[in-house]
Design an enzyme around this catalytic site. Structure first.
Site, PDB file in Angstrom:
ATOM      1  N   ILE A 152       0.866  -1.179   0.000  1.00 23.64           N
ATOM      2  CA  ILE A 152       0.000   0.000   0.000  1.00 23.64           C
ATOM      3  C   ILE A 152       0.904   1.230   0.000  1.00 23.64           C
ATOM      4  O   ILE A 152       2.061   1.160   0.411  1.00 23.64           O
ATOM      5  CB  ILE A 152      -0.999   0.027   1.180  1.00 23.64           C
ATOM      6  CG1 ILE A 152      -0.290  -0.045   2.537  1.00 23.64           C
ATOM      7  CG2 ILE A 152      -2.018  -1.092   1.050  1.00 23.64           C
ATOM      8  CD1 ILE A 152      -1.256   0.025   3.719  1.00 23.64           C
ATOM      9  N   ASP A 153       0.371   2.340  -0.467  1.00 27.19           N
ATOM     10  CA  ASP A 153       1.180   3.546  -0.622  1.00 27.19           C
ATOM     11  C   ASP A 153       1.719   4.048   0.719  1.00 27.19           C
ATOM     12  O   ASP A 153       1.113   3.824   1.772  1.00 27.19           O
ATOM     13  CB  ASP A 153       0.348   4.660  -1.268  1.00 27.19           C
ATOM     14  CG  ASP A 153      -0.093   4.322  -2.673  1.00 27.19           C
ATOM     15  OD1 ASP A 153       0.570   3.497  -3.328  1.00 27.19           O
ATOM     16  OD2 ASP A 153      -1.124   4.885  -3.114  1.00 27.19           O
ATOM     17  N   LYS A 154       2.820   4.770   0.641  1.00 25.80           N
ATOM     18  CA  LYS A 154       3.440   5.345   1.835  1.00 25.80           C
ATOM     19  C   LYS A 154       2.438   6.096   2.695  1.00 25.80           C
ATOM     20  O   LYS A 154       2.377   5.896   3.913  1.00 25.80           O
ATOM     21  CB  LYS A 154       4.577   6.289   1.408  1.00 25.80           C
ATOM     22  CG  LYS A 154       5.192   7.091   2.542  1.00 25.80           C
ATOM     23  CD  LYS A 154       6.233   8.071   2.035  1.00 25.80           C
ATOM     24  CE  LYS A 154       6.766   8.933   3.174  1.00 25.80           C
ATOM     25  NZ  LYS A 154       7.794   9.910   2.692  1.00 25.80           N
ATOM     26  N   ARG A 256      -7.122   5.979  -5.940  1.00 27.11           N
ATOM     27  CA  ARG A 256      -6.840   7.409  -6.053  1.00 27.11           C
ATOM     28  C   ARG A 256      -7.096   7.907  -7.474  1.00 27.11           C
ATOM     29  O   ARG A 256      -7.721   8.959  -7.679  1.00 27.11           O
ATOM     30  CB  ARG A 256      -5.405   7.689  -5.625  1.00 27.11           C
ATOM     31  CG  ARG A 256      -5.137   7.305  -4.166  1.00 27.11           C
ATOM     32  CD  ARG A 256      -3.648   7.247  -3.841  1.00 27.11           C
ATOM     33  NE  ARG A 256      -3.033   8.562  -3.919  1.00 27.11           N
ATOM     34  CZ  ARG A 256      -1.721   8.761  -3.819  1.00 27.11           C
ATOM     35  NH1 ARG A 256      -0.894   7.730  -3.684  1.00 27.11           N
ATOM     36  NH2 ARG A 256      -1.241   9.985  -3.893  1.00 27.11           N
TER      37      ARG A 256
END
Length: 346
Positions: A152-154, A256
């Protein structure tokens, strides 16, 4: 005609290979055949892939002792080999939601990078896991090392699953590759919706002019990869909406970029334009209110809320849930208070 049909790229966690066995190829075991063809692998990894059901011959799962024949069409799913970069164990706190001999489920905080990469070689979740697991051993006495099957993204918070042995990694890699799991995210997005639920379908791939971000291409396009996001309204605030997004596929930045594509960028998402005031009034009090919300949560309002899949050893379906982090809860509470006290003239 030995060929690689699809490689998910140097940054991907696994690769999909397709081989057509040449005429005249000697009849040998498939584990030996694939070991000779796939770079940076071992015969043991190939055997684990077979055990996990990740090797298909003519669309049928085969074991490692299958004897290949000319004309066989072989499909293989293999985790990418670890990078050459040495990973240093670091004593970094982790919130562990679940752990057994095969899995660790981490409730990752926003701001933590998942694994070492360019500009982030330390301070990552994997560095923390190397430290946490340093005294654990596999049955053969070798050290347990964290093996990733997804990311998952930062600046996205929430649940991420990590395996502790190669067989579990292979089996979960196949589950993720086949999209045979349940993943739900909560997102705060700009704007209101006419409907209570819907689906976004559109290929997701690198933006042709900016390789650091993703964009949506028409379904059926040769650009990008097929992506499907189902969304459902959880709470309406007029100018922003809390939605639950269920992933049918798992592409980079999928939620997103899909939400941006339908005109609802994620709240406070700098990359996809959600860090500006996109809806609402021009009243200075409202403008300041939104800026205060951005200050409370200076990252995209996205949380990996739950994940469910067949356990790689027991095959029983398991589901894990997580609470929204404090910054997300605080912003939601501010919007609830704003809506309940909003002047009638707005």
């Amino acid at each position: 005609m030995n060929e690689i049909e699809e490689s998910t790229g140097k940054d991907a966690l696994y690769e999909h290979f397709r081989f057509v066995v040449d005429p005249g190829t000697e009849i040998i075991r498939i584990d030996k055949y694939l070991f000779n063809l796939i770079r940076n692998t071992s015969r043991n990894k190939v055997q684990q892939a077979a055990k996990a059901g990740c090797i298909l011959v003519n669309d049928k799962v085969e074991r490692q002792n299958y004897k290949v024949k000319p004309g066989d069409v072989i499909s293989v799913l293999m985790p990418n080999p670890p990078r050459d970069t040495e990973i240093v164990p670091e004593d970094i706190p982790l919130e562990i939601a679940y752990e057994d001999d095969d899995l660790i489920v981490i409730n990752k905080e926003a701001g933590m990078v998942v694994h070492p990469a360019y500009a982030n070689y330390t301070g990552t979740m994997v560095n923390a896991l190397y430290y946490y697991l340093q005294n654990q051993k596999l049955p053969d006495g070798s050290p347990v090392k964290p093996l990733l099957v997804h990311r998952i993204d930062k600046n996205t918070s929430g649940l991420i699953v990590v395996t502790k042995n190669e067989l579990a990694q292979m089996r979960l890699a196949k589950i993720f590759y086949d999209h045979d799991l349940e993943r739900k995210y909560w997102a705060l997005v700009w704007g209101d919706f006419e409907e209570d639920e819907g689906t976004v379908v559109g290929n997701v791939g690198r933006h042709p002019k900016d390789r650091m971000i993703m964009t949506v291409f028409p379904e059926g396009s040769e650009q990008g990869k097929h992506a499907v996001t189902h969304w459902k309204v959880l709470e309406r605030f007029g100018y922003v909406t809390l939605v639950e997004c269920q992933l049918e596929t798992g592409r980079t930045h999928q939620i997103r970029v899909h939400m941006q594509h339908i005109g609802h960028p994620l709240f406070s998402d700098e990359t996809y334009g959600g860090n500006r005031i996109l809806k609402g009034t021009t009243f200075s009090k409202y403008q300041q209110f939104v800026r205060n919300c951005f200050a409370l949560m200076p990252r995209q309002a996205l949380h990996a809320k739950s994940i469910g899949f067949a356990h790689p050893t027991t095959n029983k379906f398991v589901r894990f849930e997580s609470e929204l982090p404090a910054d997300f809860q605080a912003v939601l509470e501010k919007w609830r208070n704003y809506v309940s006290n909003r002047p009638m003239e707005e």
